[in-house]
Enzyme design. Structure first.
Site, PDB file in Angstrom:
ATOM      1  N   ASP A   1      41.286  33.881  41.159  1.00  0.00           N
ATOM      2  CA  ASP A   1      40.999  34.478  42.469  1.00  0.00           C
ATOM      3  C   ASP A   1      42.248  35.212  42.974  1.00  0.00           C
ATOM      4  OD1 ASP A   1      39.689  35.148  44.790  1.00  0.00           O
ATOM      5  OD2 ASP A   1      39.161  33.095  45.344  1.00  0.00           O
TER       6      ASP A   1
ATOM      7  N   GLU B   1      35.110  30.539  48.383  1.00  0.00           N
ATOM      8  CA  GLU B   1      36.312  30.526  47.533  1.00  0.00           C
ATOM      9  C   GLU B   1      36.960  29.142  47.548  1.00  0.00           C
ATOM     10  OE1 GLU B   1      37.812  35.153  47.749  1.00  0.00           O
ATOM     11  OE2 GLU B   1      38.501  33.783  49.290  1.00  0.00           O
TER      12      GLU B   1
ATOM     13  N   SER C   1      39.714  43.068  45.528  1.00  0.00           N
ATOM     14  CA  SER C   1      39.998  44.230  44.683  1.00  0.00           C
ATOM     15  C   SER C   1      40.773  43.835  43.421  1.00  0.00           C
ATOM     16  CB  SER C   1      40.796  45.258  45.487  1.00  0.00           C
ATOM     17  OG  SER C   1      41.988  44.682  45.980  1.00  0.00           O
ATOM     18  N   THR C   2      41.592  42.798  43.472  1.00  0.00           N
ATOM     19  CA  THR C   2      42.341  42.375  42.288  1.00  0.00           C
ATOM     20  C   THR C   2      41.403  41.733  41.265  1.00  0.00           C
ATOM     21  OG1 THR C   2      44.130  41.912  43.864  1.00  0.00           O
ATOM     22  CG2 THR C   2      44.497  41.240  41.584  1.00  0.00           C
TER      23      THR C   2
HETATM   24  C1  A5P Z   1      38.418  37.325  49.868  1.00  0.00           C
HETATM   25  O1  A5P Z   1      37.855  36.660  50.943  1.00  0.00           O
HETATM   26  C2  A5P Z   1      39.893  37.106  49.826  1.00  0.00           C
HETATM   27  O2  A5P Z   1      40.283  35.784  49.847  1.00  0.00           O
HETATM   28  C3  A5P Z   1      40.524  37.828  48.661  1.00  0.00           C
HETATM   29  O3  A5P Z   1      40.594  37.025  47.517  1.00  0.00           O
HETATM   30  C4  A5P Z   1      41.858  38.262  49.081  1.00  0.00           C
HETATM   31  O4  A5P Z   1      41.700  38.943  50.304  1.00  0.00           O
HETATM   32  C5  A5P Z   1      42.535  39.170  48.067  1.00  0.00           C
HETATM   33  O5  A5P Z   1      41.879  40.384  48.008  1.00  0.00           O
HETATM   34  P1  A5P Z   1      42.519  41.640  47.302  1.00  0.00           P
HETATM   35  O6  A5P Z   1      42.619  41.299  45.857  1.00  0.00           O
HETATM   36  O7  A5P Z   1      41.535  42.748  47.561  1.00  0.00           O
HETATM   37  O8  A5P Z   1      43.824  41.885  47.957  1.00  0.00           O
END
Ligand code: A5P
Length: 230
Positions: free
Chosen positions: A84, A106, A30-31
């Site tokens: 990320d 990732e 979401s970020t």
């Molecule tokens: C995805 O697999 C995660 O590594 C995300 O980067 C992590 O959960 C952060 O997500 P939010 O930005 O939604 O908190």
């Protein structure tokens, strides 16, 4: 600032680090959504020329929708900068990632990046990793129960991640086991121990990978940077 504004501020700050004619790793979550929107805006307003490599099918779709040009790791094995999110960040810039299920891609993208910038709101900052989140471990479906038992032998309680009562399937066609450890005194050693188990594809401990963490807080932005050892 509320939590969404904190995420947005951190994301927009990170996008300022993107330079023209570069390859950018695009994280998941979401970020990152806010970063993607800002990248799209810079492409339109500044004629910024970049190519993105997405870390998930979800990010790929969003980037396409926002007209962000995409490429692949095959075409560009070295990435200039990846932005990320994370689920937990400690003061050494070590991370837990993978709540969104994209941890393997990732980590691959992070590994092949010259610079990794992590963007979070301040709820993600912890004294020690594992305080608020389990470590997600992506595993092959084949023999998943045996792999789960091996993970438990490392001292954690495990849960097979599910969605609508069915196992959650990653973009790579695998399962995820969420591993809750009472404490993680040596995250670097644990990252390697987990990955030694046959059937484990990758785990969500990202140790010594982040170069910078941009934290959005109520008072504004705070940045952690990797110490340069001479
Ligand atoms: C995805 O697999 C995660 O590594 C995300 O980067 C992590 O959960 C952060 O997500 P939010 O930005 O939604 O908190």
């Amino acid at each position: 600032m509320n939590q969404e504004q904190m995420k947005q501020t951190a994301a927009e700050k990170a996008v300022e680090h993107i330079q023209n004619n570069t390859i950018i790793g695009l994280g998941t979550g979401s970020t990152i959504q806010y970063a993607l929107e800002k990248i799209s805006e810079r492409i339109q307003k500044e004629n910024l020329s970049i190519q993105g490599i997405p870390t998930s099918n979800t990010t790929k779709k969003t980037a396409q929708h926002l007209n962000i040009p995409l490429t692949t790791l095959e075409e560009h094995p070295t990435i200039d900068l990846t932005i990320d999110g994370a689920d937990e960040v400690d003061s050494n810039l070590n991370l837990i990632k993978g709540a969104g299920g994209a941890l393997t891609r990732e980590k691959i993208i992070a590994y092949h990046s010259k610079t990794l910038i992590i963007i979070v709101d301040d709820s993600k900052v912890v004294k020690s990793l594992g305080m608020n989140n389990p470590i997600p471990v992506e595993i092959l479906q084949f023999s998943y129960t045996a792999t789960q038992h091996c993970l438990e032998e490392l001292g954690c309680t495990t849960t097979l991640r599910t969605i609508v009562n069915e196992p959650y399937i990653t973009d790579n066609g695998n399962y995820i086991i969420d591993c809750e450890f009472p404490r993680i005194p040596e995250p670097e050693a644990l990252e390697m121990q987990i990955n030694m188990i046959p059937g484990v594809v990758e785990n969500g401990l990202f140790i010594n990978m982040a170069d910078m963490v941009i934290i959005g807080g109520k008072q504004g932005i705070h940045t952690l940077e990797k110490a340069i050892v001479q």
